[in-house]
Design a protein around this motif. Structure first.
Motif, PDB file in Angstrom:
ATOM      1  N   UNK A  19      60.487  79.464 -12.049  1.00  0.00           N
ATOM      2  CA  UNK A  19      58.745  79.366 -11.571  1.00  0.00           C
ATOM      3  C   UNK A  19      58.363  80.687 -12.439  1.00  0.00           C
ATOM      4  N   UNK A  20      56.828  81.228 -12.141  1.00  0.00           N
ATOM      5  CA  UNK A  20      56.490  82.152 -12.856  1.00  0.00           C
ATOM      6  C   UNK A  20      55.682  82.703 -11.642  1.00  0.00           C
ATOM      7  N   UNK A  21      56.435  82.589 -10.050  1.00  0.00           N
ATOM      8  CA  UNK A  21      55.246  83.084  -8.791  1.00  0.00           C
ATOM      9  C   UNK A  21      57.416  83.832  -8.404  1.00  0.00           C
ATOM     10  N   UNK A  22      57.065  84.914  -7.731  1.00  0.00           N
ATOM     11  CA  UNK A  22      57.959  85.755  -6.979  1.00  0.00           C
ATOM     12  C   UNK A  22      57.389  85.319  -4.927  1.00  0.00           C
ATOM     13  N   UNK A  23      56.633  84.778  -4.478  1.00  0.00           N
ATOM     14  CA  UNK A  23      56.216  85.006  -3.265  1.00  0.00           C
ATOM     15  C   UNK A  23      54.027  84.964  -3.380  1.00  0.00           C
ATOM     16  N   UNK A  24      53.979  85.139  -4.262  1.00  0.00           N
ATOM     17  CA  UNK A  24      52.656  84.938  -4.481  1.00  0.00           C
ATOM     18  C   UNK A  24      52.048  84.138  -5.885  1.00  0.00           C
ATOM     19  N   UNK A  25      50.719  83.550  -5.992  1.00  0.00           N
ATOM     20  CA  UNK A  25      50.352  82.512  -7.017  1.00  0.00           C
ATOM     21  C   UNK A  25      48.834  82.770  -6.380  1.00  0.00           C
ATOM     22  N   UNK A  26      48.350  82.334  -7.962  1.00  0.00           N
ATOM     23  CA  UNK A  26      47.156  82.046  -7.014  1.00  0.00           C
ATOM     24  C   UNK A  26      46.827  80.563  -6.787  1.00  0.00           C
ATOM     25  N   UNK A  27      45.674  80.633  -6.193  1.00  0.00           N
ATOM     26  CA  UNK A  27      45.572  79.286  -5.146  1.00  0.00           C
ATOM     27  C   UNK A  27      43.771  78.586  -5.870  1.00  0.00           C
ATOM     28  N   UNK A  28      43.496  79.506  -6.572  1.00  0.00           N
ATOM     29  CA  UNK A  28      41.708  79.323  -7.463  1.00  0.00           C
ATOM     30  C   UNK A  28      42.129  79.369  -8.982  1.00  0.00           C
ATOM     31  N   UNK A  29      41.034  78.293  -9.459  1.00  0.00           N
ATOM     32  CA  UNK A  29      41.665  78.885 -11.065  1.00  0.00           C
ATOM     33  C   UNK A  29      41.295  80.292 -11.119  1.00  0.00           C
ATOM     34  N   UNK A  30      41.809  80.816 -12.608  1.00  0.00           N
ATOM     35  CA  UNK A  30      42.015  82.647 -13.166  1.00  0.00           C
ATOM     36  C   UNK A  30      41.037  82.285 -14.417  1.00  0.00           C
ATOM     37  N   UNK A  31      40.098  83.602 -14.322  1.00  0.00           N
ATOM     38  CA  UNK A  31      39.511  83.757 -15.511  1.00  0.00           C
ATOM     39  C   UNK A  31      39.702  84.528 -15.745  1.00  0.00           C
ATOM     40  N   UNK A  32      40.355  84.490 -17.649  1.00  0.00           N
ATOM     41  CA  UNK A  32      40.522  85.814 -18.263  1.00  0.00           C
ATOM     42  C   UNK A  32      39.190  86.026 -19.414  1.00  0.00           C
ATOM     43  N   UNK A  33      39.209  87.469 -18.677  1.00  0.00           N
ATOM     44  CA  UNK A  33      37.919  87.832 -19.485  1.00  0.00           C
ATOM     45  C   UNK A  33      38.118  88.476 -20.374  1.00  0.00           C
ATOM     46  N   UNK A  37      31.622  87.891 -28.204  1.00  0.00           N
ATOM     47  CA  UNK A  37      31.867  87.261 -28.271  1.00  0.00           C
ATOM     48  C   UNK A  37      32.287  86.230 -28.712  1.00  0.00           C
ATOM     49  N   UNK A  38      32.061  84.357 -28.619  1.00  0.00           N
ATOM     50  CA  UNK A  38      32.941  83.459 -28.678  1.00  0.00           C
ATOM     51  C   UNK A  38      33.590  83.516 -30.791  1.00  0.00           C
ATOM     52  N   UNK A  42      40.051  88.038 -29.671  1.00  0.00           N
ATOM     53  CA  UNK A  42      39.999  88.185 -28.208  1.00  0.00           C
ATOM     54  C   UNK A  42      40.048  87.077 -27.783  1.00  0.00           C
ATOM     55  N   UNK A  43      38.739  86.445 -28.276  1.00  0.00           N
ATOM     56  CA  UNK A  43      38.696  85.166 -27.948  1.00  0.00           C
ATOM     57  C   UNK A  43      39.698  84.147 -28.435  1.00  0.00           C
ATOM     58  N   UNK A  44      40.108  84.168 -29.118  1.00  0.00           N
ATOM     59  CA  UNK A  44      40.671  83.412 -30.190  1.00  0.00           C
ATOM     60  C   UNK A  44      42.290  83.944 -29.263  1.00  0.00           C
TER      61      UNK A  44
END
Length: 328
Positions: A19-33, A37-38, A42-44
């Motif tokens: 499991x990738x969590x211990x006690x907390x995990x995201x409950x909605x989609x995660x935005x990777x900022x 530009x495209x 960094x985008x790749x």
């Protein structure tokens, strides 16, 4: 000490299946900022991580790539700064986090964010057209003898490519006219067409035109050669490209690739992402990407990461100051 291949494979499988969590995990989609530009590096990288996380089931929630390259990347930095306490946003950062505040005086300091991990280092290579000089010595001699400064293509004024160009001038006595383009791909096209004499693109940005025999790597700006030994052309691998220091030009520069959360997240939230990105680095997708892009492997977290960032910031500030790129 040699570790059996089966044991290494089993350990990797166990790491990826845990499991990738211990006690907390995201409950909605995660935005990777992405502060660019495209289609850029960094985008790749962001999209590679997005795919690796999904394919290997490393997180229950999806990861969404968010491009915020406005104002030369300042949009992304200020967006992260204004997102204090939000654990559902993660920035894929590069040396921009030091350079942009210095050159444009934007009110941003990486210490306002929460460091997660350094995941790779970008190399830079001095390239010329395949019809041009065959060695660094010949290239420098040709640049010095030219009636007008050699044109050096790059991406971004007062950024990594521009800094390297200034230091090439200082170390060799040759003169260059720096021409910033919208992307490394455009800089590569200009070199292939002989509209410029050289560029200092990352390996990935010139990979295909090197493979096609249109450009030549003269040297890599690092203290050691690129480690990848698989043939890229019929005769050469990345490991065959000498360092610039070997060729008599002692200029070294590596670009940061690191992950940050906004400020004021909890230790449990930070720990989740440290573990997540460590698992990403063990995936086949990540390893294939690293070799294809000729990136330098590294993984730092915690105090080691902060120490690295502080030293890297000091180096970048010194280079920017010496190049005359710090805003007054």
């Amino acid at each position: 000490m040699r570790i059996p291949v089966k044991a290494v494979g089993a350990a990797t499988a166990l790491l990826l299946s845990a499991p990738a969590f211990a006690g907390w995990e995201p409950t909605k989609p995660v935005e990777i900022v992405v502060a660019a530009g495209a289609g850029g590096a960094s985008d790749q990288m962001a999209r590679m991580m997005q795919a690796a996380i999904q394919k290997n089931n490393l997180m229950k929630q999806p990861m969404v790539v968010s491009l915020k390259g406005g104002a030369s990347g300042a949009e992304a930095l200020m967006y992260m700064k204004s997102s204090e306490g939000d654990p559902n946003k993660v920035l894929i950062a590069y040396s921009l986090i030091y350079m942009l505040p210095l050159s444009a005086k934007i009110p941003f300091n990486w210490r306002e964010l929460t460091p997660v991990s350094v995941i790779a280092l970008d190399q830079f290579v001095l390239w010329d057209n395949s019809a041009g000089p065959k060695t660094v010595k010949e290239f420098v001699e040709a640049a010095k003898a030219a009636s007008s400064p050699f044109k050096m293509g790059g991406t971004g004024s007062k950024r990594e490519d521009h800094v390297l160009t200034v230091f090439l001038e200082q170390k060799t006595g040759a003169k260059f006219s720096y021409l910033p383009y919208k992307s490394g791909g455009e800089a590569a096209t200009q070199l292939v067409g002989n509209h410029t004499e050289s560029n200092v693109n990352n390996p990935s940005e010139n990979l295909e035109v090197w493979r096609a025999g249109q450009v030549r790597p003269l040297c890599v700006f690092d203290k050691e050669r690129i480690s990848y030994t698989s043939k890229v052309t019929e005769t050469q691998s990345w490991a065959d490209v000498p360092t610039c220091k070997e060729e008599g030009v002692d200029v070294q520069y590596l670009m940061l690739r690191a992950m940050f959360l906004p400020g004021k997240v909890t230790p449990e939230q930070q720990a989740f992402y440290v573990e997540l990105f460590q698992k990403v680095t063990q995936t086949p997708e990540y390893k294939e990407y690293m070799e294809k892009q000729a990136l330098k492997p590294i993984f730092l977290t915690g105090k080691d990461m902060v120490k690295f960032l502080e030293e890297d910031e000091a180096l970048n500030k010194s280079l920017m100051t010496e190049a005359g790129f710090v805003a007054k």
